[in-house]
Design a protein around this motif. Structure first.
Motif, PDB file in Angstrom:
ATOM      1  N   UNK A 506       0.729  -1.186   0.083  1.00 46.55           N
ATOM      2  CA  UNK A 506       0.101   0.076  -0.151  1.00 46.55           C
ATOM      3  C   UNK A 506       1.111   1.361   0.124  1.00 46.55           C
ATOM      4  N   UNK A 507       2.065   1.258   0.755  1.00 45.70           N
ATOM      5  CA  UNK A 507       2.701   2.432   0.959  1.00 45.70           C
ATOM      6  C   UNK A 507       3.470   2.873  -0.520  1.00 45.70           C
ATOM      7  N   UNK A 513       1.421   6.712  -7.035  1.00 44.25           N
ATOM      8  CA  UNK A 513       0.089   7.499  -7.289  1.00 44.25           C
ATOM      9  C   UNK A 513       0.727   9.041  -7.022  1.00 44.25           C
ATOM     10  N   UNK A 514       1.271   9.137  -6.048  1.00 43.67           N
ATOM     11  CA  UNK A 514       2.011  10.618  -5.913  1.00 43.67           C
ATOM     12  C   UNK A 514       2.930  10.922  -7.096  1.00 43.67           C
ATOM     13  N   UNK A 522      -4.158   8.813  -4.083  1.00 46.35           N
ATOM     14  CA  UNK A 522      -3.224   8.757  -3.083  1.00 46.35           C
ATOM     15  C   UNK A 522      -3.674   9.122  -1.581  1.00 46.35           C
ATOM     16  N   UNK A 523      -4.516  10.138  -1.650  1.00 50.81           N
ATOM     17  CA  UNK A 523      -5.073  10.473  -0.399  1.00 50.81           C
ATOM     18  C   UNK A 523      -6.047   9.584   0.195  1.00 50.81           C
ATOM     19  N   UNK A 524      -6.954   9.285  -0.789  1.00 52.24           N
ATOM     20  CA  UNK A 524      -8.097   8.294  -0.719  1.00 52.24           C
ATOM     21  C   UNK A 524      -7.347   6.924   0.150  1.00 52.24           C
ATOM     22  N   UNK A 573       6.475   9.863   0.615  1.00 48.44           N
ATOM     23  CA  UNK A 573       6.773  10.410  -0.406  1.00 48.44           C
ATOM     24  C   UNK A 573       8.577  10.557  -0.384  1.00 48.44           C
ATOM     25  N   UNK A 574       8.809  11.235   0.766  1.00 49.58           N
ATOM     26  CA  UNK A 574      10.249  11.353   1.133  1.00 49.58           C
ATOM     27  C   UNK A 574      10.828   9.932   1.561  1.00 49.58           C
TER      28      UNK A 574
END
Length: 1451
Positions: A506-507, A513-514, A522-524, A573-574
């Motif tokens: 999932x991560x 997606x980002x 990505x937020x959902x 993301x980072x």
């Protein structure tokens, strides 16, 4: 049994019948009846406890008359009751175990239980009240410091033991199932309250709480009542009540509540108590400070004992953090700190626990800036406790340290004290290292950061860890993500995570997606993952770290949940390593191992080693960053702490000393500055401060570790020598006092002294010349406390210091002379001391070696130590030589011979008849310095040493004569003068007169060696063209001043020359030295110097700050020692309070502070000071004037002084020439605190300033006066103030309208001129408002000239001088005689002259005008009368000598 015993509310209720079945005492027996029936009572109780049913009235009668009954009867009844209760408790189990028993048996046992328990509790309360009653016996025992133990007259009554026995008996009863005796089977509340109230009554006695057995027995009894008989709520309320009235119960109640919750399972008691405390009215808590202290102490101790149970209940008491009671705030904050320490500092805290901990710590940080100083100090104390327990998260150290450093400048000494303690604890408990040198840490950080940069590029490009490209990419897409999150709130979530999906997949999907700019998806997905894995750190901790705070400015428009989503997306993301790094920095070492494993799981097993290495390096870099930040903050605190070493509060000084000792041990940069500044505190008058300084230096320099005794002593020598390197003169003087204190307290051992001698003589290998000089300095310092230390090694000193080494090293020779001076001890001998002073012959090697160094080294102009050596050498000669004149004469002749030789060598032939001789200015200046210092030392030698020696010899002779007289009985030959004791006084006067004549005629005048050099000195000082060298002229001016100190004749002849040098010398150093010399001349010859006083004050306006500072110090010394009268020139010293140099301004303020302690001195000079400083010609701006007056008027405290100044200042309004002066006077009036009389004075003199109220500034000043006057708010005063306010407003409005009229008239005249005609020509004949105003101004000028003009007033053009007016007629003469004159003199007596009204002093000028530049240097001033001039001169001789030593030496 037909009755049922009911527990009464009061004892008298048993005498009244309210129901048919109620038991009532029929008759209260008398004392006689009690004594006759007591034996029957004992027999009845042998049958069992049921006997109380028949004998209750008898025992009740004993209880009612307990104070009158004999002690034997009381003890007998008490023993029967305790025994009956115990027996009944033993019988009840058998009965209660029976399945069924009849009603009569139940009622019999119930009445027996109630009656026996009631009587027992009543007796316990009575005996307890008697035990706590203050008696003579008790007070005597307390004063003797022994444990008070109350006993009856019989001597075998131990109430403590009996109390314990009774409580244990009641405990046996309540532990049974006695509820079955009631119908229904529930123990009635009255019975429970009866037992409980007895226990509470026992706890009110402090001795019960101190007795461990009784206290625990009472706690167990109450715990049983709470658990078995539903007494929890009643106990909670009673505990609150007891805490309110008895402060000693805070700790016992906390212990009891802990027992209730842990042993009896009554945890609700804590909730009930906290709820009741939370409901308390804050205003009542402020009024009842004693009860509030008890509540706070109880809560804190309860949190210390049961933090886990207090944590859920703390929310109900948080309301008191906003209350008025600082005591309750301290209590709530104390509860938080205890919970953090004992419950929330564990390593396995979950997210909820960490959040609670952070909230508590945030609250503690906020209250570091609480409005109340007690709260601030308490919070800092709590942080100190938390730091000692190592419960502060690492991430908070930097921010907390900044807050604590800020509190070092708190206005409360209590807060500063705890802040310094906390800084010291931070230093000693820091997690960064035992040494914190900032430069080393920065170098290590740069090294490790470079290594981290080398490792980072080796990572795969696809999955960078904390690299800059990823962060930059996130900063680019962050606005798009924020926009997507704002649009997301209206869309519905879908099932995006399948059963087979894991956290890692999932991560990775979110990150993909980002990268594909699908931000909403990505937020959902993150929202769904957060619900699926709520305990994962990625979703649980990201929002609670510091990340949200760092990006607060970027996402203020987002909702809290959206901010959390944004942080989670950024972390994914980072890379999760970033989030975990934040956790590392926040939690300290508890989560140190987390990053490696987490990053490794995320990135894959095949690249785990690389990630681990990067993570470890990141931890190292972060650790070094924290270390540098910590050391930097500590470094920032050092300048503030150095200032606190001069604090008036002893606590500040003691704690600062402790901090600097710890900082020095930790190698903190800048700590050495504080250690050096501590030296001056050795002069402190506070014994504790002095002892702390000695202890600090002992700890730092005298306590080496390791090695044998010699190695440790050598380390001590090196440590002490290091203190002398680079030390200033002041630091060396303080170090000398410290060394003397160490010698006096035997802390400087003989082994250390031996090594110092070896180091001085270069016996230790590797010793440098600087080390040798340092050892010599230390030896000279130690000799101040023990002169024998030098006396036994004089030969070593002379051989090493004044031999060949001294020839090569004049600094060593100077230090040798300093050490040799300690042989002479104190020059001022005690009265009656007959010990012969230590003197050496003139041919001693000490003097020959010194003379050789001075004569041979006079030509070495490159060596700057010749003059300092010469001065110390002359001191040694005059102190230790038997014939100092011979030694010094040889030295002067030798130096003069060298000078003459150089003159001969430099002579140049010339065609002119005059011979041109060029001399060396350096050698000539040294010759004059030698002559000047020789003159000064000769004066001291004659006036002090020689006089003392003559007195000593005369006293010895008198003793011999008296002994001989006693043996020969020659009293008949004694003269009347001898019998009256006047022979010695006459001899003293004769000797003093003889020595005075020598000083006047034979030292610097006449045909002596020094007199021959006087013309040379005068010639150099007089002719700046022929002798322009600055060094030469500076030396010559000093030598001239020293010559003038010796002889008044010589001083008077050359005084004008010295003042010419003071005013016209182009070099500031010459003027600065000359002003110091003139200060000493003022002590020596005050009558000669006083006419030149204006010239002394004129140097306060010198261009050089050095000259101004020296002048201010000299004048301060003269005025405060009553050697110079305060006159009008004192305003120049007041002007120094606004000097550009802060040091001069501080000295001026200090002068007036000391002057204010001398009676009415400040009050006497205030009117003249106001006039002079407000004069536009004075050069003081209006802003500076107000600054000066604010400070000076703070010393006017007496109402009488304020009233007098009001009148004087009001009359000054008439003499004002400019509006600025009127504004200044109004401002001065506003600085006064007026009483009722002061307001009346203002009302009476309203005509003096009424016409000035048109000015807005003046009006505002009088409004300030009225506002202050209204503060005392008496009805009659208020009416007076209102009337004055009305008059002021009327005059202000009228003045404003007059100004407008004048402006209109001026404008009309201007317009008329432009048009060729004058409008309103016929109206000019009338008295226009402008004319009236000008007329008033003209009349005011005439009034001021006739009433307030001083003798120096100069009339305006067209005005006749008062002295030239032809005033004729008796009426005019009488009017002039009765004319009211403004008096500026003090209403109180004072020794300080203000001005001479009949003289030429400018102080009488009401306008404050002064003409110091054109003042005659010889005004007609009454000289200061000198009483006992010789003694006065002798008293200040050493002061003059010390002042010349303060003058800047000429190299």
């Amino acid at each position: 049994m037909s009755f049922e015993f009911a527990v009464p509310l009061t004892r008298k209720d048993l005498l009244k019948r309210t129901t048919d079945t109620q038991y009532v005492v029929e008759e209260v027996l008398t004392i006689r009846q009690i004594n006759t029936q007591i034996h029957g009572l004992k027999a009845a109780f042998r049958s069992g406890p049921a006997a109380i049913l028949e004998n209750f009235d008898l025992i009740y009668s004993v209880l009612s008359q307990l104070n009158e009954v004999e002690s034997d009867v009381k003890e007998e009844v008490w023993n029967l009751l305790v025994k009956a209760v115990s027996q009944h408790a033993a019988q009840l189990p058998a009965l209660l175990d029976t399945a069924d028993f009849d009603c009569s048996t139940r009622l019999q046992h119930l009445n027996t239980l109630k009656m026996s328990a009631y009587l027992l509790t009543q007796f316990m309360e009575a005996f307890e009240a008697e035990d706590t009653k203050p008696t003579t016996v008790t007070v005597t025992k307390v004063c003797e410091g022994r444990k008070s133990k109350k006993k009856t007259s019989k001597g075998d009554w131990d109430w403590e033991g009996e109390r314990l026995r009774a409580v244990q008996s009641l405990s046996q009863v309540v532990q049974l199932e006695i509820g079955r005796l009631w119908e229904p089977p529930v123990v009635e509340e009255e019975f429970v309250n009866m037992v409980a109230n007895c226990c509470y009554k026992l706890l009110e006695n402090p001795s019960t709480c101190k007795e461990k057995g009784s206290k625990e027995a009472v706690f167990h009894l109450l715990g049983t009542l709470v658990r078995r008989y539903n007494h929890g709520l009643g106990a909670s309320l009673k505990i609150i009540q007891l805490l309110q009235h008895f402060e000693h119960l805070a700790s016992p109640m906390a212990q009891m509540v802990q027992m209730f919750s842990q042993q009896f399972g009554a945890k609700s008691v804590i909730s009930d108590i906290m709820r009741e405390i939370g409901r308390m009215d804050p205003s009542k808590l402020v009024r009842d400070n004693s009860g509030t202290r008890s509540y706070a102490a109880f809560m804190v101790e309860l949190a210390e004992r049961v933090p886990a149970l207090m944590l859920p209940n703390i929310s109900v008491i948080l309301c008191h953090l906003d209350g008025e009671s600082y005591t309750m705030r301290n209590g709530v904050l104390g509860v938080m700190s205890e919970i953090v320490i004992r419950e929330l500092s564990k390593g396995d805290l979950d997210a909820k626990g960490k959040n609670a901990r952070d909230q508590f710590l945030d609250c503690l940080e906020e209250h570091i800036h609480d409005v109340n100083a007690f709260v601030r100090s308490k919070v800092l104390t709590l942080w100190l406790h938390i730091c000692n327990e190592k419960a502060i998260p690492l991430g908070r150290w930097h921010q907390l340290l900044c807050l604590v450093v800020g509190r070092l400048q708190d206005k409360s000494s209590l807060v500063r004290k705890v802040a310094i303690q906390l800084l010291t604890t931070f230093l000693t408990s820091n997690p960064f290292g035992a040494k914190l040198p900032l430069d080393v840490l920065k170098a290590e950080l740069e090294k490790e950061s470079a290594r981290l940069q080398e490792i980072m590029p080796e990572q795969p490009q696809e999955q960078p860890q904390d690299g800059r490209p990823v962060e930059e990419e996130w900063s680019v897409i962050q606005p798009e993500v924020m926009t997507a999150l704002q649009d997301l709130q209206e869309e519905e979530e879908e099932e995006l995570i399948g059963e087979e999906d894991g956290l890692e997949s999932v991560v990775l999907k979110v990150k993909t997606l980002l990268q594909q700019s699908q931000h909403k998806s990505a937020a959902r997905l993150v929202m769904a993952a957060r619900e699926a894995w709520p305990d994962e750190h990625v979703f649980a901790n990201t929002g609670s770290g510091e990340g949200g705070e760092e990006k607060e400015e970027d996402d203020n428009e987002l909702q809290p949940d959206q901010k959390n989503l944004l942080e989670i997306l950024e972390a994914i993301f980072v890379g999760k390593g970033r989030a975990k790094d934040n956790m590392i920095s926040f939690d300290g070492g508890t989560d140190e191992g987390v990053p490696e494993g987490t990053v490794t799981e995320t990135e894959g097993d095949e690249e785990g080693g690389v990630v681990n290495e990067v993570s470890k390096q990141q931890v190292i870099v972060q650790y070094l960053k924290d270390s540098v930040n910590f050391a930097t903050q500590m470094q920032r605190a050092i300048p503030i702490l150095c200032q606190l070493l001069g604090s008036k509060a002893t606590s500040d000084i003691l704690e600062t000393i402790e901090f600097f000792v710890s900082a020095f041990e930790f190698g903190l940069a800048g700590a050495m500055e504080g250690v050096r500044r501590m030296l001056v505190l050795i002069w402190s008058g506070e014994k504790s401060v002095k002892e702390a300084v000695v202890e600090a230096y002992k700890r730092l320099y005298l306590s080496p570790t390791g090695g044998n005794a010699r190695a440790r002593n050598l380390a001590i020598v090196k440590n002490l020598t290091a203190l002398t390197v680079g030390a200033t003169v002041g630091e060396l003087t303080s170090l000398e006092e410290l060394i003397c204190e160490l010698v006096r307290t035997s802390l400087l051992t003989s082994g250390v002294v031996t090594l110092l001698w070896e180091r001085f003589a270069l016996k230790i290998q590797g010793t440098t010349a600087e080390d040798s000089r340092g050892a010599l300095l230390l030896l000279g310092m130690a000799a101040g406390a023990e002169p024998d230390m030098v006396r036994s090694n004089v030969d070593v000193l002379v051989q090493e210091g004044l031999g060949q080494r001294g020839q090569d090293d004049m600094q060593l020779a100077k230090d040798t002379c300093t050490a040799l001076l300690k042989l002479g001890g104190n020059q001022k001998r005690k009265a009656g001391c007959h010990e012969e002073p230590l003197r050496f012959p003139a041919a001693h090697d000490m003097f020959t070696g010194l003379a050789g160094i001075l004569i041979n080294g006079v030509e070495n102009l490159a060596n700057p130590y010749w003059i300092p050596l010469m001065e110390q050498g002359l001191n040694v000669v005059y102190r230790l030589s038997e014939n100092p004149d011979v030694v010094i004469g040889n030295v002067i002749k030798g130096v003069a011979a060298v000078f003459v030789k150089k003159l001969a060598n430099n002579a140049q032939p010339s065609a002119s008849p005059t011979k041109i001789i060029r001399c060396s200015s350096g050698v000539l200046s040294r010759l004059m310095a030698l002559a000047g210092h020789c003159a000064l030392r000769q004066l001291v030698h004659l006036d002090v040493a020689l006089t003392g020696e003559l007195k000593r010899r005369r006293m010895l002779q008198e003793e011999r004569n008296s002994k001989a007289g006693r043996k020969g009985n020659t009293s008949a030959n004694n003269t009347p003068k001898d019998e009256m004791g006047l022979a010695g006084a006459s001899a003293d006067d004769a000797e003093a007169e003889y020595i005075r004549k020598i000083c006047e005629k034979e030292v610097v005048t006449g045909s002596s060696l020094l007199a021959l050099l006087a013309p040379v000195i005068v010639a150099v000082c007089s002719n700046s063209t022929m002798f322009p060298h600055p060094q030469l002229r500076a030396t010559a001016s000093l030598a001239l001043a020293k010559y003038m100190l010796v002889s008044s004749e010589f001083c008077e002849a050359h005084l004008q020359l010295l003042f010419t040098i003071l005013e016209r010398a182009p070099q500031p150093i010459i003027r600065a030295n000359t002003i110091i010399a003139l200060g000493d001349l003022s002590f020596r010859f005050p009558n000669l110097i006083e006419p030149w006083t204006p010239n002394l004050y004129a140097r306060l306006r010198d261009d050089s700050s050095h000259v101004r500072k020296n002048t201010l110090m000299v004048l301060t010394h003269l005025i405060l020692n009553d050697m110079l009268k305060v006159k009008g020139y004192i305003s120049d010293m007041a002007a120094c309070m606004v000097d550009d140099v802060s040091g001069i301004a501080d000295l001026a303020k200090l002068f007036f502070l000391e002057l204010s302690k001398k009676g009415n001195s400040i009050y006497n000079i205030m009117p003249d000071m106001v006039s002079r400083l407000s004069d536009p010609d004075c050069g003081v701006t209006e802003e500076h004037f107000r600054t000066i007056m604010k400070y000076l008027f703070s010393f006017i405290q007496k109402d009488k002084q304020s009233e007098s100044l009001v009148e004087k200042l009001c009359h000054r309004f008439r003499a004002t020439r400019t509006e600025r002066q009127a504004r200044d006077l109004a401002f001065c009036l506003s600085m006064l605190s007026l009483s009722e009389k002061g307001v009346r004075k203002l009302q009476e003199n309203f005509s003096c300033f009424g016409d000035k109220l048109g000015s807005e500034d003046i009006h505002n000043s009088f409004c300030t006066i009225l506002k202050k006057a209204k503060s005392f708010a008496k009805p009659e005063v208020k009416a007076l103030v209102d009337e004055l306010e009305q008059r002021i407003e009327q005059c202000h409005s009228k003045g404003m309208s007059d100004d407008e009229t004048l402006q209109k008239a001026s404008k009309a005249r201007t317009t008329g001129k432009k048009g060729g005609q004058t409008p309103g020509k016929g109206l000019q004949k009338g008295p226009t408002p402008g004319r009236r105003r000008r007329g008033r101004q003209a009349s005011r000028k005439q009034d001021s000239s006739s009433e307030d003009d001083g003798p120096n007033h100069s009339p305006t053009q067209g005005e006749e001088h008062p002295a030239k007016r032809g005033v004729k007629g008796k009426k005019q003469k009488a009017g002039k005689k009765n004319r009211k004159t403004v008096s500026l003199s003090s209403d109180d007596e004072s020794d300080i002259e203000l001005f001479d009204v009949n003289g030429d002093s400018t102080a009488a000028d009401p306008d404050g005008e002064s003409d110091q530049e054109n003042t005659d240097p010889q005004p007609n001033i009454t000289p200061i009368r000198r009483a006992n001039g010789r003694k006065h001169r002798k008293k200040h001789l050493s002061v003059a000598e010390d002042s010349f030593s303060e003058a800047t030496p000429v190299k």
